[in-house]
Design an enzyme around this catalytic site. Structure first.
Site, PDB file in Angstrom:
ATOM      1  N   ARG A  61      -1.258  -2.029  -6.349  1.00 43.59           N
ATOM      2  CA  ARG A  61      -1.813  -2.582  -7.582  1.00 43.59           C
ATOM      3  C   ARG A  61      -1.480  -1.733  -8.806  1.00 43.59           C
ATOM      4  O   ARG A  61      -1.181  -2.260  -9.863  1.00 43.59           O
ATOM      5  CB  ARG A  61      -3.334  -2.694  -7.459  1.00 43.59           C
ATOM      6  CG  ARG A  61      -3.790  -3.688  -6.404  1.00 43.59           C
ATOM      7  CD  ARG A  61      -5.284  -3.914  -6.487  1.00 43.59           C
ATOM      8  NE  ARG A  61      -5.777  -4.742  -5.388  1.00 43.59           N
ATOM      9  CZ  ARG A  61      -6.972  -5.310  -5.361  1.00 43.59           C
ATOM     10  NH1 ARG A  61      -7.791  -5.141  -6.366  1.00 43.59           N
ATOM     11  NH2 ARG A  61      -7.351  -6.030  -4.321  1.00 43.59           N
ATOM     12  N   LYS A  69      -9.983  -5.351  10.657  1.00 47.53           N
ATOM     13  CA  LYS A  69      -8.960  -4.755  11.516  1.00 47.53           C
ATOM     14  C   LYS A  69      -8.866  -5.501  12.847  1.00 47.53           C
ATOM     15  O   LYS A  69      -7.777  -5.698  13.384  1.00 47.53           O
ATOM     16  CB  LYS A  69      -9.269  -3.275  11.746  1.00 47.53           C
ATOM     17  CG  LYS A  69      -9.104  -2.414  10.503  1.00 47.53           C
ATOM     18  CD  LYS A  69      -7.680  -2.471   9.952  1.00 47.53           C
ATOM     19  CE  LYS A  69      -7.437  -1.485   8.832  1.00 47.53           C
ATOM     20  NZ  LYS A  69      -6.071  -1.585   8.266  1.00 47.53           N
ATOM     21  N   LYS A 119       0.837   4.804 -10.269  1.00 45.54           N
ATOM     22  CA  LYS A 119       0.959   5.438  -8.956  1.00 45.54           C
ATOM     23  C   LYS A 119       2.276   5.050  -8.284  1.00 45.54           C
ATOM     24  O   LYS A 119       2.904   5.865  -7.597  1.00 45.54           O
ATOM     25  CB  LYS A 119      -0.216   5.043  -8.059  1.00 45.54           C
ATOM     26  CG  LYS A 119      -1.551   5.627  -8.470  1.00 45.54           C
ATOM     27  CD  LYS A 119      -2.644   5.226  -7.487  1.00 45.54           C
ATOM     28  CE  LYS A 119      -3.996   5.816  -7.863  1.00 45.54           C
ATOM     29  NZ  LYS A 119      -5.049   5.411  -6.893  1.00 45.54           N
ATOM     30  N   SER A 178       1.894   3.272  -2.420  1.00 51.45           N
ATOM     31  CA  SER A 178       1.814   4.244  -3.512  1.00 51.45           C
ATOM     32  C   SER A 178       1.162   5.552  -3.103  1.00 51.45           C
ATOM     33  O   SER A 178       1.272   6.553  -3.812  1.00 51.45           O
ATOM     34  CB  SER A 178       1.055   3.649  -4.705  1.00 51.45           C
ATOM     35  OG  SER A 178      -0.290   3.360  -4.344  1.00 51.45           O
ATOM     36  N   TYR A 232     -15.637  -2.899   7.576  1.00 48.83           N
ATOM     37  CA  TYR A 232     -14.206  -2.608   7.713  1.00 48.83           C
ATOM     38  C   TYR A 232     -13.601  -3.061   9.043  1.00 48.83           C
ATOM     39  O   TYR A 232     -12.554  -3.710   9.067  1.00 48.83           O
ATOM     40  CB  TYR A 232     -14.025  -1.099   7.556  1.00 48.83           C
ATOM     41  CG  TYR A 232     -12.626  -0.556   7.700  1.00 48.83           C
ATOM     42  CD1 TYR A 232     -11.664  -0.775   6.722  1.00 48.83           C
ATOM     43  CD2 TYR A 232     -12.286   0.230   8.800  1.00 48.83           C
ATOM     44  CE1 TYR A 232     -10.382  -0.233   6.853  1.00 48.83           C
ATOM     45  CE2 TYR A 232     -11.019   0.768   8.926  1.00 48.83           C
ATOM     46  CZ  TYR A 232     -10.065   0.538   7.956  1.00 48.83           C
ATOM     47  OH  TYR A 232      -8.804   1.072   8.094  1.00 48.83           O
ATOM     48  N   ASP A 277      -1.410  -7.828  -6.702  1.00 47.85           N
ATOM     49  CA  ASP A 277      -2.688  -7.936  -6.002  1.00 47.85           C
ATOM     50  C   ASP A 277      -2.465  -8.853  -4.803  1.00 47.85           C
ATOM     51  O   ASP A 277      -2.406 -10.079  -4.930  1.00 47.85           O
ATOM     52  CB  ASP A 277      -3.752  -8.521  -6.934  1.00 47.85           C
ATOM     53  CG  ASP A 277      -5.092  -8.721  -6.234  1.00 47.85           C
ATOM     54  OD1 ASP A 277      -5.193  -8.413  -5.039  1.00 47.85           O
ATOM     55  OD2 ASP A 277      -6.036  -9.198  -6.894  1.00 47.85           O
ATOM     56  N   LEU A 278      -2.341  -8.252  -3.621  1.00 46.23           N
ATOM     57  CA  LEU A 278      -1.949  -9.004  -2.440  1.00 46.23           C
ATOM     58  C   LEU A 278      -3.081  -9.814  -1.832  1.00 46.23           C
ATOM     59  O   LEU A 278      -2.863 -10.538  -0.844  1.00 46.23           O
ATOM     60  CB  LEU A 278      -1.367  -8.050  -1.394  1.00 46.23           C
ATOM     61  CG  LEU A 278      -0.141  -7.250  -1.870  1.00 46.23           C
ATOM     62  CD1 LEU A 278       0.333  -6.309  -0.772  1.00 46.23           C
ATOM     63  CD2 LEU A 278       0.988  -8.178  -2.301  1.00 46.23           C
ATOM     64  N   GLY A 307       0.827  -1.199   0.000  1.00 50.42           N
ATOM     65  CA  GLY A 307       0.000   0.000   0.000  1.00 50.42           C
ATOM     66  C   GLY A 307       0.862   1.249   0.000  1.00 50.42           C
ATOM     67  O   GLY A 307       0.474   2.294   0.531  1.00 50.42           O
ATOM     68  N   GLY A 349      -1.014   7.784   0.538  1.00 51.06           N
ATOM     69  CA  GLY A 349      -1.474   7.784   1.918  1.00 51.06           C
ATOM     70  C   GLY A 349      -0.382   7.472   2.917  1.00 51.06           C
ATOM     71  O   GLY A 349       0.772   7.862   2.771  1.00 51.06           O
ATOM     72  N   ILE A 369      -6.983   9.312   8.683  1.00 54.29           N
ATOM     73  CA  ILE A 369      -5.784   9.820   8.010  1.00 54.29           C
ATOM     74  C   ILE A 369      -6.222  10.571   6.756  1.00 54.29           C
ATOM     75  O   ILE A 369      -6.958  10.033   5.920  1.00 54.29           O
ATOM     76  CB  ILE A 369      -4.827   8.677   7.620  1.00 54.29           C
ATOM     77  CG1 ILE A 369      -4.421   7.874   8.863  1.00 54.29           C
ATOM     78  CG2 ILE A 369      -3.587   9.234   6.926  1.00 54.29           C
ATOM     79  CD1 ILE A 369      -3.569   6.650   8.536  1.00 54.29           C
TER      80      ILE A 369
END
Length: 319
Positions: free
Chosen positions: A46, A183, A50, A23, A179, A76-77, A21, A25, A208
């Site tokens: 992905r 987590k 980016k 790329s 979501y 694609d993880l 992740g 943020g 964030i």
């Protein structure tokens, strides 16, 4: 295992760090900070375009542009085979040495009431939030724990596997049912792995300011906005700096602001403590505070429901 001391427990100078992740943020912010501390950086996401943009920016922050290396991998993880490929490619790129640090930042949130969100989207968020982290951790640890001949050992460093979670794993909020379970699963995985391996950390940010946050706002119900009024979103760079400082102190469960720490204190349970005394006092204080907070959240939700009716197939989120 998680005692705090004066030495730097997270010295990344000359080490190779993989950031999923990475790329945009928080992931990109972490990459920028660690590049400035002398790390070799591999970002994974992905979208190749980016990633190219991110790597070009990360290079400008290098502490030593003549020694440090930078690379990106599009993958694609959610596919465990892709995670195996990423770790193998990094190892080859890194002259046969496994990465020293793997930081899992991949994921997204698309809020909505449980019954309003199609079950396929619930599964998609679980795949992207939990399984990208679990798949990456599995591939990483299998790589790290492979027997290595003494002649093939290139260096001995303390490795780190870092998960990015959310304070929603401590205190769920209405509207995040697609979501927060993912987590919570990451937090549980982290606690389990901490009993197996002494190299696990988990970061628990709140909001964030990022492209991902902007996308959240498009589907976030009005009630969710009301319930999380106390959450003042942080800049990605601030979250990255706070998290890295905590890693340098050797912390295990890491929050990035005061409210997040209070949320953590409500549910420490059997998790390893950063400080036995400090976390015990925090837990006592948090439980007293949340004797008021939880009823307040429930009352606000009940009042909203009386005013607006129950969510259903025809309800639409606030835009």
């Amino acid at each position: 295992m998680f005692g705090l001391g004066s030495r730097n427990e997270f010295n990344v100078e000359g080490q190779t760090v993989v950031i999923t992740g990475g790329s945009e943020g928080m992931g990109k912010a972490v990459a920028l900070e660690l590049a400035a501390k002398g790390a070799n950086i591999v970002v994974v996401a992905r979208t190749a375009s980016k990633l190219v943009t991110a790597v070009n920016e990360i290079k400008t922050k290098a502490a030593n542009k003549f020694k440090q290396k930078f690379h990106y991998i599009s993958a694609d993880l959610t596919d465990p085979a892709e995670c195996e490929r990423v770790i193998a490619e990094v190892t080859t790129w890194n002259s046969g040495a496994a990465p020293d640090v793997v930081w899992c930042c991949a994921g997204f949130s698309r809020p909505g009431f449980f019954v309003d969100v199609p079950i396929e989207e619930h599964r998609q968020q679980m795949d992207t939030v939990y399984w990208t982290a679990a798949n990456t951790a599995h591939a990483t640890l299998r790589n790290w724990l492979e027997p290595v001949l003494p002649s093939a050992q290139m260096k001995t460093t303390r490795r780190h596997l870092i998960f990015t979670c959310s304070t929603l794993a401590f205190v769920p909020i209405t509207g995040y049912s697609p979501y927060s379970p993912g987590k919570a699963a990451i937090r549980s995985l982290s606690d389990t792995l901490s009993q197996e391996i002494e190299m696990i950390h988990t970061v628990f940010p709140m909001g964030i300011l990022s492209p991902g946050f902007d996308n959240e706002e498009k589907t976030k119900p009005e009630l969710t906005r009301k319930l999380e009024e106390a959450d003042k979103p942080q800049a990605p760079a601030d979250v990255a700096k706070i998290a890295i400082s905590a890693l340098e102190r050797g912390e295990y469960l890491i929050t990035t602001n005061f409210i997040g720490s209070m949320m953590k204190g409500t549910s420490l349970g059997a998790s390893p403590k950063n400080s036995i005394v400090g976390d015990t006092l925090l837990s006592c204080l948090s439980h007293l505070v949340f004797l008021q907070v939880i009823p307040d959240l429930r009352n606000k939700a009940f009042a909203w429901g009386k005013r607006n009716g129950l969510p259903g197939a025809n309800s639409t989120p606030a835009s």
